[in-house]
Design a protein around this motif. Sequence first.
Motif, PDB file in Angstrom:
ATOM      1  N   THR A   1      -1.281  -4.087  -5.919  1.00 16.48           N
ATOM      2  CA  THR A   1      -1.853  -3.530  -4.647  1.00 16.48           C
ATOM      3  C   THR A   1      -0.935  -3.554  -3.529  1.00 16.48           C
ATOM      4  OG1 THR A   1      -3.621  -4.557  -5.538  1.00 16.48           O
ATOM      5  CG2 THR A   1      -3.872  -3.975  -3.153  1.00 16.48           C
ATOM      6  N   ILE A   2      -1.035  -2.427  -2.952  1.00 17.20           N
ATOM      7  CA  ILE A   2       0.099  -2.049  -1.733  1.00 17.20           C
ATOM      8  C   ILE A   2      -0.642  -3.145  -0.553  1.00 17.20           C
ATOM      9  CG2 ILE A   2       0.819  -0.831   0.090  1.00 17.20           C
ATOM     10  CD1 ILE A   2       2.504  -0.347  -2.195  1.00 17.20           C
ATOM     11  N   VAL A   3      -0.024  -4.193  -0.004  1.00 22.77           N
ATOM     12  CA  VAL A   3      -0.473  -4.993   1.096  1.00 22.77           C
ATOM     13  C   VAL A   3       0.308  -4.538   2.324  1.00 22.77           C
ATOM     14  CG1 VAL A   3      -1.101  -6.945  -0.373  1.00 22.77           C
ATOM     15  CG2 VAL A   3       1.315  -6.835   0.568  1.00 22.77           C
ATOM     16  N   GLN A   4      -0.455  -4.326   3.464  1.00 19.71           N
ATOM     17  CA  GLN A   4      -0.087  -3.832   4.633  1.00 19.71           C
ATOM     18  C   GLN A   4      -0.875  -4.346   5.883  1.00 19.71           C
ATOM     19  OE1 GLN A   4      -0.503   0.489   5.409  1.00 19.71           O
ATOM     20  NE2 GLN A   4      -2.299   0.227   3.972  1.00 19.71           N
ATOM     21  N   GLY A   5      -0.365  -4.254   6.970  1.00 18.43           N
ATOM     22  CA  GLY A   5      -1.124  -4.746   8.284  1.00 18.43           C
ATOM     23  C   GLY A   5      -1.538  -6.050   8.140  1.00 18.43           C
ATOM     24  N   ARG A   6      -2.780  -6.503   8.593  1.00 23.23           N
ATOM     25  CA  ARG A   6      -3.459  -7.830   8.633  1.00 23.23           C
ATOM     26  C   ARG A   6      -3.178  -8.477   7.571  1.00 23.23           C
ATOM     27  NH1 ARG A   6      -8.968  -8.452  11.208  1.00 23.23           N
ATOM     28  NH2 ARG A   6      -7.951  -8.477  13.109  1.00 23.23           N
ATOM     29  N   LEU A   7      -3.348  -7.956   6.122  1.00 23.80           N
ATOM     30  CA  LEU A   7      -3.269  -8.782   4.981  1.00 23.80           C
ATOM     31  C   LEU A   7      -1.724  -9.093   4.771  1.00 23.80           C
ATOM     32  CD1 LEU A   7      -4.339  -9.952   2.534  1.00 23.80           C
ATOM     33  CD2 LEU A   7      -4.165  -7.593   1.551  1.00 23.80           C
ATOM     34  N   ALA A   8      -0.786  -8.076   5.013  1.00 24.77           N
ATOM     35  CA  ALA A   8       0.712  -8.398   4.889  1.00 24.77           C
ATOM     36  C   ALA A   8       1.039  -9.487   5.916  1.00 24.77           C
ATOM     37  CB  ALA A   8       1.669  -7.118   5.342  1.00 24.77           C
ATOM     38  N   ARG A   9       0.398  -9.737   7.146  1.00 24.03           N
ATOM     39  CA  ARG A   9       0.686 -10.818   8.011  1.00 24.03           C
ATOM     40  C   ARG A   9       0.122 -12.151   7.440  1.00 24.03           C
ATOM     41  NH1 ARG A   9      -0.088  -6.490  11.437  1.00 24.03           N
ATOM     42  NH2 ARG A   9      -2.560  -7.217  11.809  1.00 24.03           N
ATOM     43  N   VAL A  10      -1.060 -11.931   7.014  1.00 24.23           N
ATOM     44  CA  VAL A  10      -1.521 -13.326   6.494  1.00 24.23           C
ATOM     45  C   VAL A  10      -0.695 -13.829   5.208  1.00 24.23           C
ATOM     46  CG1 VAL A  10      -3.682 -14.220   5.081  1.00 24.23           C
ATOM     47  CG2 VAL A  10      -4.041 -12.602   7.114  1.00 24.23           C
ATOM     48  N   LEU A  11      -0.423 -12.900   4.359  1.00 23.26           N
ATOM     49  CA  LEU A  11       0.487 -13.225   3.296  1.00 23.26           C
ATOM     50  C   LEU A  11       2.162 -13.619   3.610  1.00 23.26           C
ATOM     51  CD1 LEU A  11      -0.940 -10.987   0.456  1.00 23.26           C
ATOM     52  CD2 LEU A  11      -1.559 -13.560   0.832  1.00 23.26           C
TER      53      LEU A  11
ATOM     54  N   GLU B   1       6.722  -4.420   6.646  1.00 25.16           N
ATOM     55  CA  GLU B   1       5.494  -3.663   6.739  1.00 25.16           C
ATOM     56  C   GLU B   1       4.571  -3.530   5.585  1.00 25.16           C
ATOM     57  OE1 GLU B   1       4.099   0.370   9.093  1.00 25.16           O
ATOM     58  OE2 GLU B   1       5.937   0.145   8.770  1.00 25.16           O
ATOM     59  N   PHE B   2       5.292  -3.250   4.441  1.00 26.51           N
ATOM     60  CA  PHE B   2       4.676  -3.171   2.986  1.00 26.51           C
ATOM     61  C   PHE B   2       5.185  -3.991   1.960  1.00 26.51           C
ATOM     62  CE2 PHE B   2       4.620   0.951   5.432  1.00 26.51           C
ATOM     63  CZ  PHE B   2       3.233   1.184   5.689  1.00 26.51           C
ATOM     64  N   GLY B   3       4.263  -4.287   1.003  1.00 28.21           N
ATOM     65  CA  GLY B   3       4.954  -5.024  -0.264  1.00 28.21           C
ATOM     66  C   GLY B   3       3.906  -4.557  -1.177  1.00 28.21           C
ATOM     67  N   LEU B   4       4.232  -4.895  -2.377  1.00 37.57           N
ATOM     68  CA  LEU B   4       3.290  -4.577  -3.758  1.00 37.57           C
ATOM     69  C   LEU B   4       2.848  -5.928  -4.154  1.00 37.57           C
ATOM     70  CD1 LEU B   4       2.111  -2.572  -5.480  1.00 37.57           C
ATOM     71  CD2 LEU B   4       4.254  -2.581  -6.701  1.00 37.57           C
ATOM     72  N   LEU B   5       1.567  -6.389  -4.016  1.00 36.71           N
ATOM     73  CA  LEU B   5       1.275  -7.558  -4.594  1.00 36.71           C
ATOM     74  C   LEU B   5       0.941  -7.435  -6.169  1.00 36.71           C
ATOM     75  CD1 LEU B   5       0.030 -10.451  -4.426  1.00 36.71           C
ATOM     76  CD2 LEU B   5      -2.060  -9.544  -3.755  1.00 36.71           C
ATOM     77  N   VAL B   6       1.903  -8.226  -6.874  1.00 36.24           N
ATOM     78  CA  VAL B   6       1.430  -8.293  -8.554  1.00 36.24           C
ATOM     79  C   VAL B   6       0.348  -8.821  -8.794  1.00 36.24           C
ATOM     80  CG1 VAL B   6       2.572  -8.755 -10.718  1.00 36.24           C
ATOM     81  CG2 VAL B   6       4.113  -8.263  -8.696  1.00 36.24           C
ATOM     82  N   LYS B   7      -0.524  -8.073  -9.029  1.00 34.98           N
ATOM     83  CA  LYS B   7      -2.036  -8.652  -9.883  1.00 34.98           C
ATOM     84  C   LYS B   7      -1.861  -8.883 -11.441  1.00 34.98           C
ATOM     85  CE  LYS B   7      -5.668  -6.492  -8.333  1.00 34.98           C
ATOM     86  NZ  LYS B   7      -6.547  -5.424  -8.106  1.00 34.98           N
ATOM     87  N   ARG B   8      -1.311  -8.091 -12.060  1.00 36.46           N
ATOM     88  CA  ARG B   8      -1.342  -8.620 -13.583  1.00 36.46           C
ATOM     89  C   ARG B   8      -0.202  -7.955 -13.901  1.00 36.46           C
ATOM     90  NH1 ARG B   8      -6.843  -5.836 -13.704  1.00 36.46           N
ATOM     91  NH2 ARG B   8      -8.256  -7.457 -13.357  1.00 36.46           N
ATOM     92  N   VAL B   9       0.313  -8.700 -15.065  1.00 39.06           N
ATOM     93  CA  VAL B   9       1.863  -8.240 -15.750  1.00 39.06           C
ATOM     94  C   VAL B   9       1.642  -8.601 -17.172  1.00 39.06           C
ATOM     95  CG1 VAL B   9       4.230  -8.779 -15.866  1.00 39.06           C
ATOM     96  CG2 VAL B   9       3.116  -9.130 -13.615  1.00 39.06           C
TER      97      VAL B   9
END
Length: 150
Positions: free
Chosen positions: A47-57, A62-70
């Motif tokens: 899932t692309i994370v950005q904005g408030r969620l990116a700051r919380v994490l 500005e953007f990251g790709l949160l790995v949910k499953r592999v």
Amino acid sequence: MDGEVIGIASHISTVSGGFQGLAFAVTSNQCLDLLDRAQTWSGIEGTIVQGRLARVLNVPQEFGLLVKRVSGVSWGGKIGLHPSSLKMTIEGEEFSVGGDIILKIGEMTVNDEPDFFKKLGDYTYGLSQAGKKLSVTVLRAGRIITLNEK
């Protein structure tokens, strides 16, 4: 209408990480080429994370790709990506967290351009065809590390 495959869903762009959102499909005529290309990056759901969620994490860009499953047998599993391990509720929405957040794949910085995943597929496919190894920069447990293909 005749039961023939005319298109296959390629990915869903979603804010929540669920199946709600904008879906994209490719024609069946493009599938063989895309299947070849997908093997260089298959097995990862993120899932692309950005904005408030990116700051919380604490994502340092500005953007990251949160790995949910592999999938362990996929390229992502072989390079050592860690999937999400926790569930978190932020502003009433549930998210998977605790996994790697991909910042860069080779020279490509994660972004929210509409064609980012196509460019990523083309990039990783080109590297694999040239016999080059791939590196992935991730945020893992608060540290930025680089994973290298063996």
